[in-house]
Scaffold this motif. Structure first.
Motif, PDB file in Angstrom:
ATOM      1  N   ASP A 207       0.834  -1.209   0.000  1.00 45.90           N
ATOM      2  CA  ASP A 207       0.000   0.000   0.000  1.00 45.90           C
ATOM      3  C   ASP A 207       0.863   1.250   0.000  1.00 45.90           C
ATOM      4  O   ASP A 207       0.591   2.211  -0.711  1.00 45.90           O
ATOM      5  CB  ASP A 207      -0.833   0.051   1.298  1.00 45.90           C
ATOM      6  N   PHE A 208       1.902   1.213   0.826  1.00 43.87           N
ATOM      7  CA  PHE A 208       2.771   2.376   0.959  1.00 43.87           C
ATOM      8  C   PHE A 208       3.473   2.663  -0.367  1.00 43.87           C
ATOM      9  O   PHE A 208       3.497   3.790  -0.844  1.00 43.87           O
ATOM     10  CB  PHE A 208       3.802   2.139   2.070  1.00 43.87           C
ATOM     11  N   VAL A 209       3.995   1.614  -0.984  1.00 43.91           N
ATOM     12  CA  VAL A 209       4.687   1.781  -2.268  1.00 43.91           C
ATOM     13  C   VAL A 209       3.700   2.297  -3.321  1.00 43.91           C
ATOM     14  O   VAL A 209       4.008   3.222  -4.078  1.00 43.91           O
ATOM     15  CB  VAL A 209       5.348   0.450  -2.718  1.00 43.91           C
ATOM     16  N   ALA A 210       2.485   1.719  -3.342  1.00 42.13           N
ATOM     17  CA  ALA A 210       1.484   2.142  -4.327  1.00 42.13           C
ATOM     18  C   ALA A 210       1.119   3.615  -4.114  1.00 42.13           C
ATOM     19  O   ALA A 210       1.095   4.404  -5.062  1.00 42.13           O
ATOM     20  CB  ALA A 210       0.246   1.269  -4.223  1.00 42.13           C
ATOM     21  N   ASN A 211       0.874   3.983  -2.853  1.00 40.72           N
ATOM     22  CA  ASN A 211       0.518   5.371  -2.553  1.00 40.72           C
ATOM     23  C   ASN A 211       1.641   6.328  -2.900  1.00 40.72           C
ATOM     24  O   ASN A 211       1.427   7.366  -3.518  1.00 40.72           O
ATOM     25  CB  ASN A 211       0.225   5.531  -1.050  1.00 40.72           C
ATOM     26  N   ALA A 212       2.852   5.960  -2.484  1.00 38.74           N
ATOM     27  CA  ALA A 212       4.002   6.833  -2.713  1.00 38.74           C
ATOM     28  C   ALA A 212       4.225   7.021  -4.211  1.00 38.74           C
ATOM     29  O   ALA A 212       4.455   8.135  -4.686  1.00 38.74           O
ATOM     30  CB  ALA A 212       5.247   6.251  -2.047  1.00 38.74           C
ATOM     31  N   SER A 213       4.119   5.925  -4.977  1.00 41.27           N
ATOM     32  CA  SER A 213       4.330   6.026  -6.425  1.00 41.27           C
ATOM     33  C   SER A 213       3.290   6.946  -7.034  1.00 41.27           C
ATOM     34  O   SER A 213       3.603   7.792  -7.870  1.00 41.27           O
ATOM     35  CB  SER A 213       4.219   4.659  -7.096  1.00 41.27           C
ATOM     36  N   HIS A 214       2.048   6.757  -6.598  1.00 41.54           N
ATOM     37  CA  HIS A 214       0.975   7.582  -7.139  1.00 41.54           C
ATOM     38  C   HIS A 214       1.206   9.059  -6.812  1.00 41.54           C
ATOM     39  O   HIS A 214       1.087   9.930  -7.675  1.00 41.54           O
ATOM     40  CB  HIS A 214      -0.365   7.109  -6.593  1.00 41.54           C
ATOM     41  N   GLU A 215       1.580   9.329  -5.555  1.00 43.01           N
ATOM     42  CA  GLU A 215       1.795  10.713  -5.123  1.00 43.01           C
ATOM     43  C   GLU A 215       2.942  11.375  -5.882  1.00 43.01           C
ATOM     44  O   GLU A 215       2.924  12.565  -6.140  1.00 43.01           O
ATOM     45  CB  GLU A 215       2.099  10.765  -3.621  1.00 43.01           C
TER      46      GLU A 215
ATOM     47  N   GLU B 198      -2.786   7.681   9.931  1.00 40.48           N
ATOM     48  CA  GLU B 198      -2.314   6.693   8.951  1.00 40.48           C
ATOM     49  C   GLU B 198      -1.563   7.412   7.829  1.00 40.48           C
ATOM     50  O   GLU B 198      -1.932   8.522   7.463  1.00 40.48           O
ATOM     51  CB  GLU B 198      -3.501   5.952   8.318  1.00 40.48           C
ATOM     52  N   ARG B 199      -0.589   6.712   7.279  1.00 42.29           N
ATOM     53  CA  ARG B 199       0.183   7.313   6.186  1.00 42.29           C
ATOM     54  C   ARG B 199      -0.736   7.583   4.993  1.00 42.29           C
ATOM     55  O   ARG B 199      -1.522   6.719   4.614  1.00 42.29           O
ATOM     56  CB  ARG B 199       1.295   6.365   5.745  1.00 42.29           C
ATOM     57  N   PHE B 200      -0.626   8.755   4.449  1.00 39.65           N
ATOM     58  CA  PHE B 200      -1.352   9.202   3.256  1.00 39.65           C
ATOM     59  C   PHE B 200      -2.867   9.340   3.460  1.00 39.65           C
ATOM     60  O   PHE B 200      -3.605   9.510   2.502  1.00 39.65           O
ATOM     61  CB  PHE B 200      -1.093   8.293   2.045  1.00 39.65           C
ATOM     62  N   TYR B 201      -3.332   9.224   4.714  1.00 35.91           N
ATOM     63  CA  TYR B 201      -4.772   9.388   4.923  1.00 35.91           C
ATOM     64  C   TYR B 201      -5.115  10.875   4.950  1.00 35.91           C
ATOM     65  O   TYR B 201      -4.530  11.649   5.701  1.00 35.91           O
ATOM     66  CB  TYR B 201      -5.222   8.725   6.227  1.00 35.91           C
ATOM     67  N   ARG B 202      -6.055  11.286   4.127  1.00 37.09           N
ATOM     68  CA  ARG B 202      -6.514  12.674   4.123  1.00 37.09           C
ATOM     69  C   ARG B 202      -8.020  12.695   4.026  1.00 37.09           C
ATOM     70  O   ARG B 202      -8.607  11.861   3.353  1.00 37.09           O
ATOM     71  CB  ARG B 202      -5.999  13.425   2.902  1.00 37.09           C
TER      72      ARG B 202
END
Ligand code: ADP
Length: 265
Positions: A37-45, A202-206
């Motif tokens: 999830d972290f890798v997917a979110n970070a890549s997307h961001e 949570e990481r990337f939670y907005r």
């Protein structure tokens, strides 16, 4: 994913005995999922600002004689997106460092007054006169890591500025209490609905992705705050009323406070 699966492995030990290793697959699957999830979110961001930069670079190459005003506007937008990528990478590195179990906490004695005065000043610079920012200090000094606590407190103040409309009031209070001391950041901003509150760290939670991006938010600020506080045996309390405002309070136990240090010159 909710059922618990256990794998039992039998490993030969010194040719005679055997040891039994039980391994909770559910837990390792959960960690694996979080990592993906972290890798997917970070890549997307990271991809979003990169797409914007690449788009403007293509325009610059295809149309070398762009009018000066347009060229400058494109450069400004590219710089903003570059800054966004920089913020993201900085926050990701900070978080990774804080999460690694062998990263030691270098503790020192912290003078709370100059620390908070500086943070309030930085908050006023970011607000650029759009909010009233008031600081009150009535508490002890602290034991902790100056850089980490400064970054955690700054994150809370930056959020208060970001999520409070123009004309709002932000109050920063450092106060002794029965448990030790607390730092409260109270704003008269947009507030947060109850269903989001437990997930904010949570990481990337907005709550609102587009608003967070507009204000250069990375979605990692409160995750960083949570880790810094964990390392300092402190806790975060969040109270909020939508459309009225929020209060983020950091509670320190008395083991982290220094009562008489503030009296010494
Ligand atoms: P961001 O970089 O998006 O601000 P954070 O981890 O700092 O990320 O915060 C996560 C989310 O929590 C934000 O996107 C916002 O929706 C919400 N939030 C944080 N602080 C406040 C606040 N003071 N008022 C309203 N919402 C807030």
């Amino acid at each position: 994913l909710h059922e618990r699966k256990l794998i039992i492995q039998i490993i030969p030990f010194e040719n005679r005995r055997q040891i039994l290793v039980t391994h909770d697959v559910t837990e390792s699957e959960r960690i694996d999922m979080m990592r993906r999830d972290f890798v997917a979110n970070a890549s997307h961001e990271l991809r979003t600002p990169l797409t914007v930069i690449n788009g403007f670079l293509e325009i610059a190459l295809a149309q070398p004689n762009l009018e000066e005003g347009t060229r400058m506007a494109h450069l400004k937008l590219m710089t903003e997106q570059g800054q966004r990528m920089q913020n993201l990478i900085d926050d990701m590195l900070t978080l990774t460092r804080l999460e690694s179990i062998d990263y030691p906490l270098r503790t020192e004695v912290l003078r709370v007054r100059p620390l908070l005065e500086r943070i309030a000043e930085e908050g006023r610079a970011l607000s650029a006169g759009k909010h009233e920012i008031v600081l009150t200090i009535d508490g002890p000094d602290l034991k902790g890591n100056a850089e980490e606590l400064r970054s955690a407190f700054t994150n809370l103040v930056t959020n208060a500025v970001r999520y409070t409309p123009e004309g709002g009031r932000i109050s920063l209070r450092w106060q002794s209490d029965e448990q030790g001391a607390h730092f409260a950041v109270q704003d008269t901003g947009i507030g947060i609905s109850p269903e989001h509150i437990s997930r904010l760290t949570e990481r990337f939670y907005r709550v609102d992705k587009s608003r967070s991006r507009e204000t250069q938010g990375t979605g990692l600020g409160l995750a960083i705050v949570r880790h810094v506080l964990l390392r300092h045996h402190a806790t975060l309390e969040i109270a909020s009323v939508p459309d009225h405002g929020s209060t983020f309070t950091v509670h320190f136990p008395s083991t982290q406070t220094i009562q008489d240090y503030a009296q010494t010159p």
